[in-house]
Scaffold this motif. Structure first.
Motif, mmCIF file in Angstrom:
data_model
loop_
_atom_site.group_PDB
_atom_site.id
_atom_site.type_symbol
_atom_site.label_atom_id
_atom_site.label_comp_id
_atom_site.label_asym_id
_atom_site.label_seq_id
_atom_site.Cartn_x
_atom_site.Cartn_y
_atom_site.Cartn_z
ATOM 1 N N VAL A 240 0.890 -1.113 -0.158
ATOM 2 C CA VAL A 240 -0.447 0.184 0.254
ATOM 3 C C VAL A 240 0.685 1.603 -0.032
ATOM 4 C CG1 VAL A 240 -1.353 1.364 0.960
ATOM 5 C CG2 VAL A 240 -1.781 -0.676 0.992
ATOM 6 N N GLN A 241 2.025 1.286 0.775
ATOM 7 C CA GLN A 241 2.638 2.326 0.674
ATOM 8 C C GLN A 241 3.610 2.831 -0.295
ATOM 9 O OE1 GLN A 241 3.891 4.632 2.910
ATOM 10 N NE2 GLN A 241 2.676 3.922 4.907
ATOM 11 N N SER A 242 4.099 1.237 -1.216
ATOM 12 C CA SER A 242 4.613 1.937 -2.900
ATOM 13 C C SER A 242 3.068 2.518 -3.673
ATOM 14 C CB SER A 242 4.432 0.076 -3.392
ATOM 15 O OG SER A 242 3.722 -0.508 -3.317
ATOM 16 N N LEU A 243 1.861 2.237 -3.520
ATOM 17 C CA LEU A 243 1.502 2.740 -3.847
ATOM 18 C C LEU A 243 0.765 4.089 -4.313
ATOM 19 C CD1 LEU A 243 -1.819 -0.669 -4.363
ATOM 20 C CD2 LEU A 243 0.109 0.122 -5.875
ATOM 21 N N ILE A 244 0.701 4.050 -2.489
ATOM 22 C CA ILE A 244 0.832 5.406 -2.361
ATOM 23 C C ILE A 244 1.780 6.300 -2.846
ATOM 24 C CG2 ILE A 244 1.088 7.279 -0.200
ATOM 25 C CD1 ILE A 244 -0.416 5.227 1.545
ATOM 26 N N GLN A 245 3.525 5.956 -2.620
ATOM 27 C CA GLN A 245 4.624 6.586 -3.251
ATOM 28 C C GLN A 245 3.960 7.067 -4.999
ATOM 29 O OE1 GLN A 245 6.756 8.146 -1.748
ATOM 30 N NE2 GLN A 245 7.976 8.828 -3.191
ATOM 31 N N TYR A 247 0.906 7.298 -6.053
ATOM 32 C CA TYR A 247 0.656 8.131 -6.754
ATOM 33 C C TYR A 247 0.403 9.365 -5.951
ATOM 34 C CZ TYR A 247 -3.506 4.973 -7.537
ATOM 35 O OH TYR A 247 -4.525 3.847 -8.179
ATOM 36 N N ARG A 248 1.256 9.623 -5.182
ATOM 37 C CA ARG A 248 1.818 10.679 -5.034
ATOM 38 C C ARG A 248 3.186 11.361 -6.327
ATOM 39 N NH1 ARG A 248 4.019 10.378 1.338
ATOM 40 N NH2 ARG A 248 1.562 10.320 2.426
ATOM 41 N N GLU A 249 3.813 10.731 -6.721
ATOM 42 C CA GLU A 249 4.348 10.509 -7.887
ATOM 43 C C GLU A 249 3.722 11.407 -9.037
ATOM 44 O OE1 GLU A 249 7.031 7.363 -8.886
ATOM 45 O OE2 GLU A 249 8.399 8.841 -6.563
ATOM 46 N N GLN A 250 2.159 10.686 -8.900
ATOM 47 C CA GLN A 250 1.123 10.940 -10.726
ATOM 48 C C GLN A 250 1.123 12.844 -9.566
ATOM 49 O OE1 GLN A 250 -1.128 7.732 -11.402
ATOM 50 N NE2 GLN A 250 -2.131 8.863 -12.765
ATOM 51 N N LEU A 251 0.439 12.768 -8.652
ATOM 52 C CA LEU A 251 -0.291 13.631 -8.285
ATOM 53 C C LEU A 251 0.268 15.090 -8.727
ATOM 54 C CD1 LEU A 251 -2.419 14.769 -7.209
ATOM 55 C CD2 LEU A 251 -2.095 14.542 -4.223
ATOM 56 N N GLU A 252 1.976 14.999 -8.253
ATOM 57 C CA GLU A 252 2.688 15.801 -8.431
ATOM 58 C C GLU A 252 3.051 16.805 -9.958
ATOM 59 O OE1 GLU A 252 7.766 17.104 -6.806
ATOM 60 O OE2 GLU A 252 6.672 14.807 -6.484
ATOM 61 N N THR A 253 2.829 15.236 -11.055
ATOM 62 C CA THR A 253 3.472 15.103 -11.517
ATOM 63 C C THR A 253 1.892 16.111 -12.361
ATOM 64 O OG1 THR A 253 4.449 13.435 -12.037
ATOM 65 C CG2 THR A 253 3.418 14.336 -14.487
ATOM 66 N N SER A 254 1.044 15.969 -11.952
ATOM 67 C CA SER A 254 -0.536 16.327 -12.372
ATOM 68 C C SER A 254 -0.605 18.174 -12.253
ATOM 69 C CB SER A 254 -1.013 15.864 -11.790
ATOM 70 O OG SER A 254 -2.834 16.018 -12.223
ATOM 71 N N SER A 255 -0.051 17.980 -10.568
ATOM 72 C CA SER A 255 -0.017 19.471 -10.598
ATOM 73 C C SER A 255 0.721 20.017 -11.263
ATOM 74 C CB SER A 255 0.426 19.787 -9.212
ATOM 75 O OG SER A 255 0.010 18.461 -7.812
ATOM 76 N N LYS A 256 1.723 19.722 -11.692
ATOM 77 C CA LYS A 256 2.829 20.476 -12.660
ATOM 78 C C LYS A 256 2.221 20.949 -14.056
ATOM 79 C CE LYS A 256 7.403 19.234 -10.410
ATOM 80 N NZ LYS A 256 8.506 18.332 -10.977
ATOM 81 N N LEU A 257 1.402 20.036 -14.536
ATOM 82 C CA LEU A 257 0.545 20.083 -15.203
ATOM 83 C C LEU A 257 -0.452 21.211 -15.843
ATOM 84 C CD1 LEU A 257 0.551 16.899 -16.911
ATOM 85 C CD2 LEU A 257 1.773 18.570 -18.277
ATOM 86 N N VAL A 258 -1.195 21.400 -14.269
ATOM 87 C CA VAL A 258 -2.537 22.459 -14.238
ATOM 88 C C VAL A 258 -1.588 24.104 -14.233
ATOM 89 C CG1 VAL A 258 -4.498 22.972 -12.754
ATOM 90 C CG2 VAL A 258 -3.493 20.894 -13.111
ATOM 91 N N GLU A 259 -0.415 24.146 -13.463
ATOM 92 C CA GLU A 259 0.267 24.959 -13.649
ATOM 93 C C GLU A 259 0.544 25.665 -14.564
ATOM 94 O OE1 GLU A 259 3.509 24.627 -10.350
ATOM 95 O OE2 GLU A 259 2.442 24.564 -8.769
ATOM 96 N N LYS A 260 1.722 24.569 -15.949
ATOM 97 C CA LYS A 260 1.412 25.295 -17.063
ATOM 98 C C LYS A 260 0.189 25.239 -17.970
ATOM 99 C CE LYS A 260 5.536 24.109 -16.277
ATOM 100 N NZ LYS A 260 7.143 24.984 -17.161
#
Length: 288
Positions: A240-245, A247-260
């Motif tokens: 589960v911790q690996s999944l969380i990590q 999804y966090r990385e995916q969330l971070e990438t998605s957040s950067k795209l939103v900013e762009k």
């Protein structure tokens, strides 16, 4: 039986000797005394046989098929086992018989002692010399002829004395045999009680060992289950911790795209907007 020491310490040796020669059953001087081994006490053979037969009712005679029986000494309660001959297998005490013969010879040569004879209460000058069979009491001849017992059946004192003494001797033998049987029952009950206690103790010890073993098995099983649960917890939480990590990385990438994307939306120059849009598309496609 220590005749010598008891005689020396008494002021009247012959009277004391007579006491030593009395059978404890019939209370008469020994007749054909037998020795009860190993306690060495003496009894008249007839008295010993009465006690033995009362205590062993299935033993009939020396020719009986019963192999033997138990005999308890009336003087010290010591128990011995007799063979198929019963009391007749006991050794005759010839020494005591010889002492009795000597005593009787000496007694017959001595002058007779004047014994105080009981007198009748109703007739003070009359000796009690008969026994009223009807009333069951000793009395005198005058009471029979003129007194309260004139219509009663009477008998000589000596005849009644012998009969009553024989009956009392038989009662003593029966009582002693009854005591022996009661003592045997008590001994058997005590043995049964001890057997119950021993059996209960063994059962308790076996039960304790069983539960100790079960406790060890349960403790081992518990530790094994705890280890398995801990291992499964570690594996599942790790996954589960690996999944969380991820999804966090995916969330971070998605957040950067939103900013762009927001930056591109703010661009008013058409050429610059299209250039930023192209860059945004490459980023969203995962290209550098």
């Amino acid at each position: 039986m220590d005749y010598q020491s008891s005689i020396i310490g008494d002021s009247n040796p012959m009277d004391n000797l007579e006491k030593q020669l009395i059978c404890p059953i019939c209370l008469e001087m020994f007749t054909k005394p037998v020795v009860i081994l190993p306690c060495q006490h003496n009894l008249c053979r007839k008295c010993a046989n009465d006690v033995f037969q009362a205590g062993n009712p299935y033993w009939q005679s020396r020719t009986s098929s019963i192999s033997g029986g138990r005999f308890r000494c009336p003087s010290c309660r010591h128990e011995v086992l007799l063979d198929r001959h019963g009391v007749y297998g006991l050794q005759r005490n010839l020494l005591v018989e010889n002492i009795i013969d000597v005593y009787k010879q000496d007694y017959s040569s001595r002058p007779l002692k004047k014994e105080k004879h009981p007198m009748c209460k109703e007739h003070e000058d009359e000796k009690i010399n008969i026994y009223c069979m009807t009333c069951g009491i000793p009395t005198c001849s005058m009471c029979k002829v003129f007194g309260a017992h004139k219509d009663c059946e009477v008998a000589p004192l000596q005849n009644v004395y012998q009969g009553q003494k024989t009956e009392l001797s038989g009662c003593i033998a029966m009582l002693m045999a009854g005591n022996d049987r009661v003592q045997t029952i008590i001994s058997q009950l005590e043995e049964s009680c001890k057997a119950v206690e021993d059996n209960s103790r063994q059962k308790k010890e076996a039960l304790q060992r069983t539960f100790d073993t079960l406790g060890e098995i349960l403790e081992e099983k518990k530790n094994d289950l705890l280890q398995r649960i801990a291992k499964e917890q570690e594996d599942k939480t790790g996954f589960v911790q690996s999944l969380i990590q991820q999804y966090r990385e995916q969330l971070e990438t998605s957040s950067k795209l939103v900013e762009k994307a927001i930056e591109a939306m703010d661009e008013t120059v058409v050429a610059a907007f299209l250039m930023n849009l192209g860059c945004f598309k490459r980023l969203s496609a995962g290209e550098d």
